[in-house]
Design a protein around this motif. Structure first.
Motif, PDB file in Angstrom:
ATOM      1  N   ARG A   1      -5.451   8.942   7.161  1.00 46.42           N
ATOM      2  CA  ARG A   1      -5.092   9.548   5.879  1.00 46.42           C
ATOM      3  C   ARG A   1      -5.779   8.804   4.739  1.00 46.42           C
ATOM      4  O   ARG A   1      -6.096   7.623   4.861  1.00 46.42           O
ATOM      5  CB  ARG A   1      -3.575   9.524   5.663  1.00 46.42           C
ATOM      6  CG  ARG A   1      -2.825  10.476   6.572  1.00 46.42           C
ATOM      7  CD  ARG A   1      -1.340  10.411   6.340  1.00 46.42           C
ATOM      8  NE  ARG A   1      -0.634  11.402   7.151  1.00 46.42           N
ATOM      9  CZ  ARG A   1       0.643  11.306   7.470  1.00 46.42           C
ATOM     10  NH1 ARG A   1       1.360  10.260   7.054  1.00 46.42           N
ATOM     11  NH2 ARG A   1       1.222  12.239   8.201  1.00 46.42           N
TER      12      ARG A   1
ATOM     13  N   ARG B   1      -1.127   3.307  -8.959  1.00 48.00           N
ATOM     14  CA  ARG B   1      -0.845   4.669  -8.472  1.00 48.00           C
ATOM     15  C   ARG B   1      -1.630   5.707  -9.244  1.00 48.00           C
ATOM     16  O   ARG B   1      -1.874   5.567 -10.430  1.00 48.00           O
ATOM     17  CB  ARG B   1       0.649   4.960  -8.637  1.00 48.00           C
ATOM     18  CG  ARG B   1       1.525   4.189  -7.694  1.00 48.00           C
ATOM     19  CD  ARG B   1       2.999   4.280  -8.067  1.00 48.00           C
ATOM     20  NE  ARG B   1       3.452   5.603  -8.409  1.00 48.00           N
ATOM     21  CZ  ARG B   1       3.964   6.484  -7.548  1.00 48.00           C
ATOM     22  NH1 ARG B   1       4.087   6.167  -6.293  1.00 48.00           N
ATOM     23  NH2 ARG B   1       4.357   7.665  -7.941  1.00 48.00           N
TER      24      ARG B   1
ATOM     25  N   ARG C   1       1.308   4.922  -2.493  1.00 44.90           N
ATOM     26  CA  ARG C   1       1.311   6.270  -1.920  1.00 44.90           C
ATOM     27  C   ARG C   1       2.580   7.043  -2.226  1.00 44.90           C
ATOM     28  O   ARG C   1       2.566   8.277  -2.221  1.00 44.90           O
ATOM     29  CB  ARG C   1       1.163   6.179  -0.402  1.00 44.90           C
ATOM     30  CG  ARG C   1      -0.089   5.518   0.063  1.00 44.90           C
ATOM     31  CD  ARG C   1      -0.044   5.358   1.579  1.00 44.90           C
ATOM     32  NE  ARG C   1      -1.188   4.610   2.043  1.00 44.90           N
ATOM     33  CZ  ARG C   1      -1.134   3.666   2.958  1.00 44.90           C
ATOM     34  NH1 ARG C   1       0.010   3.355   3.533  1.00 44.90           N
ATOM     35  NH2 ARG C   1      -2.219   3.034   3.321  1.00 44.90           N
TER      36      ARG C   1
ATOM     37  N   CYS D   1      -7.439  14.039   5.414  1.00 42.85           N
ATOM     38  CA  CYS D   1      -6.470  13.585   6.413  1.00 42.85           C
ATOM     39  C   CYS D   1      -6.776  14.300   7.722  1.00 42.85           C
ATOM     40  O   CYS D   1      -6.725  15.527   7.799  1.00 42.85           O
ATOM     41  CB  CYS D   1      -5.054  13.868   5.941  1.00 42.85           C
ATOM     42  SG  CYS D   1      -4.635  12.962   4.436  1.00 42.85           S
TER      43      CYS D   1
ATOM     44  N   ALA E   1      -1.280  12.951  -0.355  1.00 48.54           N
ATOM     45  CA  ALA E   1      -2.537  12.525   0.251  1.00 48.54           C
ATOM     46  C   ALA E   1      -3.617  13.551  -0.083  1.00 48.54           C
ATOM     47  O   ALA E   1      -3.313  14.689  -0.448  1.00 48.54           O
ATOM     48  CB  ALA E   1      -2.375  12.409   1.767  1.00 48.54           C
TER      49      ALA E   1
ATOM     50  N   SER F   1       0.823  -1.206   0.000  1.00 49.58           N
ATOM     51  CA  SER F   1       0.000   0.000   0.000  1.00 49.58           C
ATOM     52  C   SER F   1       0.862   1.263   0.000  1.00 49.58           C
ATOM     53  O   SER F   1       0.479   2.281  -0.574  1.00 49.58           O
ATOM     54  CB  SER F   1      -0.959   0.001   1.190  1.00 49.58           C
ATOM     55  OG  SER F   1      -0.259  -0.120   2.397  1.00 49.58           O
ATOM     56  N   TYR F   2       2.047   1.188   0.604  1.00 50.21           N
ATOM     57  CA  TYR F   2       2.925   2.356   0.595  1.00 50.21           C
ATOM     58  C   TYR F   2       3.502   2.618  -0.795  1.00 50.21           C
ATOM     59  O   TYR F   2       3.777   3.763  -1.145  1.00 50.21           O
ATOM     60  CB  TYR F   2       4.038   2.203   1.641  1.00 50.21           C
ATOM     61  CG  TYR F   2       3.572   2.624   2.998  1.00 50.21           C
ATOM     62  CD1 TYR F   2       3.781   3.918   3.466  1.00 50.21           C
ATOM     63  CD2 TYR F   2       2.879   1.744   3.819  1.00 50.21           C
ATOM     64  CE1 TYR F   2       3.328   4.317   4.709  1.00 50.21           C
ATOM     65  CE2 TYR F   2       2.423   2.141   5.065  1.00 50.21           C
ATOM     66  CZ  TYR F   2       2.647   3.428   5.503  1.00 50.21           C
ATOM     67  OH  TYR F   2       2.184   3.817   6.734  1.00 50.21           O
TER      68      TYR F   2
ATOM     69  N   TRP G   1      -5.587   8.438   0.247  1.00 45.60           N
ATOM     70  CA  TRP G   1      -4.751   8.645  -0.928  1.00 45.60           C
ATOM     71  C   TRP G   1      -5.540   8.294  -2.186  1.00 45.60           C
ATOM     72  O   TRP G   1      -6.267   7.301  -2.207  1.00 45.60           O
ATOM     73  CB  TRP G   1      -3.522   7.739  -0.861  1.00 45.60           C
ATOM     74  CG  TRP G   1      -2.796   7.869   0.428  1.00 45.60           C
ATOM     75  CD1 TRP G   1      -3.109   7.273   1.611  1.00 45.60           C
ATOM     76  CD2 TRP G   1      -1.658   8.685   0.685  1.00 45.60           C
ATOM     77  NE1 TRP G   1      -2.222   7.651   2.576  1.00 45.60           N
ATOM     78  CE2 TRP G   1      -1.317   8.528   2.036  1.00 45.60           C
ATOM     79  CE3 TRP G   1      -0.890   9.527  -0.124  1.00 45.60           C
ATOM     80  CZ2 TRP G   1      -0.253   9.181   2.612  1.00 45.60           C
ATOM     81  CZ3 TRP G   1       0.193  10.178   0.465  1.00 45.60           C
ATOM     82  CH2 TRP G   1       0.497  10.005   1.807  1.00 45.60           C
TER      83      TRP G   1
END
Length: 162
Positions: A61, A155, A36, A46, A41, A32-33, A63
């Motif tokens: 948060r 993404r 991001r 957030c 974000a 998941s990172y 995204w």
């Protein structure tokens, strides 16, 4: 009682410290990172939760991501300080974040998490929506309009916006 406010740049390091406390080392290596990384974000979504003394109790948060040509939000991370867990703060952050996303006309939200917990907020398992590996498909959950949406989560493009 907690005050929920939009996370501002001055909150960043305190929120990051909360995430470090609540999640395992290496959390930023999760799939998941990768979705991001380098993508801002959605600032309006957030949120931080502070008690009357201004102490951070939790944060959430969101995204932007894509599934094919469909837009979605990726919820996470959401964290509550260990000394504040069990007070309903995580639920408050999730409900408020989802409500604000709906108010901004985001059609759908996904996350990677435990269905028994997130189902109370309307999240259900998303068959046919693939997070980058090594994500357990049973943990890919969503809320909102998922009719006809399937494929790999990718993404958000730098040239695209909402």
């Amino acid at each position: 009682m907690y005050a929920l406010t939009r996370e501002n740049p001055d909150d960043r390091w305190e929120v990051e410290a909360l995430y470090d406390l609540c999640f395992a080392p290496g959390r930023e290596a999760l799939s998941s990172y990768r979705l991001r990384d380098g993508i801002p974000a959605v600032r309006e979504l957030c949120l931080v939760a502070r008690d009357p003394d201004g102490i951070l109790g939790g944060a959430i948060r969101f995204w932007p991501v894509r599934i094919g040509r469909a837009e979605a939000l990726l919820l996470g991370p959401v964290a509550v300080h260990p000394t504040r867990q069990g007070e309903g703060l995580g639920g408050m952050l999730i409900r408020e974040g989802v409500a604000r996303a709906e108010a901004l006309s985001w059609p759908r939200i996904l996350l990677v998490g435990d269905e028994p917990y997130y189902s109370r907020f309307g999240f259900r398992r998303l068959d046919g929506v693939e997070m980058p590996p090594p994500t357990n498909p049973a943990r890919v959950l969503g809320v909102g309009d998922w009719d006809g949406v399937s494929g790999r989560v990718t993404r958000w493009g730098a040239e695209e916006g909402h």
